[in-house]
Scaffold this motif. Structure first.
Motif, mmCIF file in Angstrom:
data_model
loop_
_atom_site.group_PDB
_atom_site.id
_atom_site.type_symbol
_atom_site.label_atom_id
_atom_site.label_comp_id
_atom_site.label_asym_id
_atom_site.label_seq_id
_atom_site.Cartn_x
_atom_site.Cartn_y
_atom_site.Cartn_z
ATOM 1 N N ILE A 1 6.423 -21.587 -3.939
ATOM 2 C CA ILE A 1 5.369 -20.969 -3.149
ATOM 3 C C ILE A 1 5.984 -19.875 -2.289
ATOM 4 O O ILE A 1 6.981 -20.093 -1.601
ATOM 5 N N GLY A 2 5.387 -18.693 -2.322
ATOM 6 C CA GLY A 2 5.845 -17.591 -1.488
ATOM 7 C C GLY A 2 4.696 -17.025 -0.685
ATOM 8 O O GLY A 2 3.576 -16.907 -1.186
ATOM 9 N N VAL A 3 4.965 -16.702 0.572
ATOM 10 C CA VAL A 3 3.943 -16.125 1.445
ATOM 11 C C VAL A 3 4.478 -14.828 2.030
ATOM 12 O O VAL A 3 5.624 -14.768 2.485
ATOM 13 N N ASP A 4 3.649 -13.798 2.034
ATOM 14 C CA ASP A 4 4.035 -12.514 2.609
ATOM 15 C C ASP A 4 2.783 -11.832 3.158
ATOM 16 O O ASP A 4 1.673 -12.068 2.658
ATOM 17 N N LEU A 5 2.974 -11.009 4.170
ATOM 18 C CA LEU A 5 1.839 -10.262 4.708
ATOM 19 C C LEU A 5 1.217 -9.374 3.647
ATOM 20 O O LEU A 5 0.020 -9.086 3.682
ATOM 21 N N ASN A 6 2.037 -8.962 2.691
ATOM 22 C CA ASN A 6 1.540 -8.135 1.595
ATOM 23 C C ASN A 6 2.373 -8.423 0.356
ATOM 24 O O ASN A 6 3.417 -7.814 0.142
ATOM 25 N N VAL A 7 1.939 -9.374 -0.440
ATOM 26 C CA VAL A 7 2.674 -9.728 -1.653
ATOM 27 C C VAL A 7 2.701 -8.529 -2.604
ATOM 28 O O VAL A 7 1.682 -7.858 -2.812
ATOM 29 N N ILE A 8 3.870 -8.270 -3.154
ATOM 30 C CA ILE A 8 4.023 -7.162 -4.098
ATOM 31 C C ILE A 8 3.890 -7.682 -5.526
ATOM 32 O O ILE A 8 4.601 -8.602 -5.929
ATOM 33 N N ASP A 9 2.975 -7.104 -6.260
ATOM 34 C CA ASP A 9 2.738 -7.469 -7.659
ATOM 35 C C ASP A 9 3.557 -6.536 -8.542
ATOM 36 O O ASP A 9 3.176 -5.387 -8.776
ATOM 37 N N THR A 10 4.684 -7.011 -9.024
ATOM 38 C CA THR A 10 5.592 -6.152 -9.783
ATOM 39 C C THR A 10 5.075 -5.806 -11.171
ATOM 40 O O THR A 10 5.685 -4.991 -11.867
ATOM 41 N N SER A 11 3.950 -6.398 -11.570
ATOM 42 C CA SER A 11 3.349 -6.003 -12.844
ATOM 43 C C SER A 11 2.637 -4.656 -12.715
ATOM 44 O O SER A 11 2.299 -4.029 -13.718
ATOM 45 N N LEU A 12 2.414 -4.211 -11.480
ATOM 46 C CA LEU A 12 1.803 -2.908 -11.227
ATOM 47 C C LEU A 12 2.917 -1.886 -10.981
ATOM 48 O O LEU A 12 3.720 -2.056 -10.069
ATOM 49 N N PRO A 13 2.993 -0.822 -11.770
ATOM 50 C CA PRO A 13 4.092 0.146 -11.639
ATOM 51 C C PRO A 13 4.259 0.706 -10.225
ATOM 52 O O PRO A 13 5.389 0.846 -9.744
ATOM 53 N N ALA A 14 3.167 1.014 -9.548
ATOM 54 C CA ALA A 14 3.278 1.584 -8.204
ATOM 55 C C ALA A 14 3.911 0.597 -7.230
ATOM 56 O O ALA A 14 4.662 0.987 -6.328
ATOM 57 N N GLU A 15 3.625 -0.702 -7.412
ATOM 58 C CA GLU A 15 4.199 -1.727 -6.534
ATOM 59 C C GLU A 15 5.696 -1.876 -6.796
ATOM 60 O O GLU A 15 6.497 -1.977 -5.867
ATOM 61 N N ALA A 16 6.069 -1.915 -8.069
ATOM 62 C CA ALA A 16 7.489 -2.015 -8.415
ATOM 63 C C ALA A 16 8.247 -0.775 -7.940
ATOM 64 O O ALA A 16 9.391 -0.870 -7.473
ATOM 65 N N ASP A 17 7.597 0.391 -8.021
ATOM 66 C CA ASP A 17 8.233 1.624 -7.559
ATOM 67 C C ASP A 17 8.475 1.590 -6.049
ATOM 68 O O ASP A 17 9.470 2.137 -5.563
ATOM 69 N N TRP A 18 7.565 0.962 -5.285
ATOM 70 C CA TRP A 18 7.780 0.854 -3.846
ATOM 71 C C TRP A 18 8.994 -0.033 -3.556
ATOM 72 O O TRP A 18 9.804 0.282 -2.676
ATOM 73 N N LEU A 19 9.140 -1.112 -4.292
ATOM 74 C CA LEU A 19 10.327 -1.959 -4.121
ATOM 75 C C LEU A 19 11.596 -1.159 -4.382
ATOM 76 O O LEU A 19 12.580 -1.268 -3.650
ATOM 77 N N ARG A 20 11.593 -0.350 -5.424
ATOM 78 C CA ARG A 20 12.773 0.452 -5.748
ATOM 79 C C ARG A 20 13.029 1.495 -4.653
ATOM 80 O O ARG A 20 14.179 1.807 -4.332
ATOM 81 N N ALA A 21 11.951 2.041 -4.072
ATOM 82 C CA ALA A 21 12.094 3.059 -3.034
ATOM 83 C C ALA A 21 12.746 2.493 -1.779
ATOM 84 O O ALA A 21 13.352 3.241 -1.001
#
Length: 344
Positions: free
Chosen positions: A202-222
């Motif tokens: 179980i993981g909790v975050d104020l804004n969970v990042i969905d890495t299946s979405l390219p824009a979300e994964a790109d933010w992680l890389r940024a």
């Protein structure tokens, strides 16, 4: 505001970037002395690490369209970046010409780096903690989970001397994700303990990042600093590995919701609560309330609490067993997981 924020950027340059990211070190020092950029950076919400957020917003936009002269200084945009000490004029021009987009990112995005290499110290931390209990399934609860990549710490392979020798690997020996790190002294014996059975992740975050979405994964890389190519490669491998698992990721404040979530975990599972490089973003009152809740839960069930940045920078372990609580300093660690000084 700008005077205080100027100090934040100077501190970021000297304490976090020097010797690690020449580009960000040079840029942070220059931003600290530039009133116009400090005004823009000041649009970030309270509680966020502003330099990290500003630099991530710039890199996110720049990588998406690397036609601006600033791209010539970023290792994420060119194989041969220019002298980082000369980058500021182009950086300022980029920020001013993309002011609207950058402010929008500052106000809508969060610094939630999913630093996979931190699993290098989570592995021995959990193995050490589990020695204090009879074998049983463990239920993982990570607060500030970002994309949930560190919920899979037991599904990665580890090499602590970078020898490449298969006999020196730990963790999941069949995993395609290899994490390398170094112990400053002897490696703890707990590394050789068998992997636990994980009943829930179980993981909790104020804004969970969905890495299946390219824009979300790109933010992680940024969020990864430009020169750190190996960190991006590791994250990409972990994202691919994460797609093989069904994680229970939830939006919310994990520090405030821990009691509610704990009621969902069966008593025959050992509840393991952990968070790294997150607690410094909450208030003292929130910290005290969270610890009080843990103490109350610890009277009702066995649980493990692994954390840092709550009292100090050390990685620490709280053990709640049979209604008794004890705390052990585990390790001094590098923020990116490069090295570990084991203390336990």
């Amino acid at each position: 505001m700008s005077s205080r924020l100027s100090e934040v950027f100077f501190s970021f340059a000297g304490q976090e970037c020097r010797g690690i990211s020449p580009l960000y070190c040079s840029l942070a020092e220059a931003v600290a002395a530039d009133e116009a950029l400090l005004q823009i950076a000041g649009q970030a919400p309270a509680g966020q690490p502003v330099p990290n957020l500003l630099f991530a917003a710039v890199q996110y936009l720049l990588v998406a369209d690397p036609t601006h002269p600033l791209a010539e200084y970023y290792a994420t945009c060119t194989a041969e970046p220019k002298d980082p000490t000369q980058a500021f004029p182009a950086f300022k021009d980029f920020v001013l010409s993309h002011q609207r987009e950058i402010i929008e990112l500052l106000q809508t995005r969060l610094v939630q780096t999913n630093e996979v290499r931190r699993c290098a110290f989570l592995l021995p931390a959990f193995q050490f903690a589990l020695r204090h209990y009879e074998p049983r399934p463990v239920a993982l609860l990570e607060i500030g989970c970002s994309a949930g990549l560190n919920l899979l710490w037991d599904r990665y392979r580890y090499d602590y001397d970078e020898s490449g020798d298969v006999y020196g690997f730990y963790g999941d020996l069949s995993s395609p994700v290899l994490i390398t790190a170094e112990f400053c002294a002897d490696r703890p014996a707990v590394l050789s303990d068998p992997m636990p059975t994980v009943s829930e992740r179980i993981g909790v975050d104020l804004n969970v990042i969905d890495t299946s979405l390219p824009a979300e994964a790109d933010w992680l890389r940024a969020l990864i600093w430009p020169e750190h190519h190996w960190r991006r490669c590791l994250m990409d491998a972990a994202i691919k590995r994460r797609s093989e698992f069904d994680l229970d990721l939830r939006n919310g404040n994990g520090f405030a919701q821990v009691e509610e979530i704990a009621t969902e975990v069966p008593l025959d599972s050992l509840l393991c609560i952990y968070h790294t490089h997150v607690a410094n973003q909450i208030s003292q009152a929130e910290r005290e309330s969270f610890l009080k809740t843990l103490n109350q839960l610890g009277q009702q069930r066995d649980l493990v609490h692994i954390f840092n940045n709550l009292h100090d920078a050390l990685l620490r372990l709280q053990i709640y067993r049979d209604g008794q609580q004890s705390e052990i300093p585990l390790a001094n660690t590098d923020g990116h997981g490069d090295w570990i000084e084991w203390l336990a």
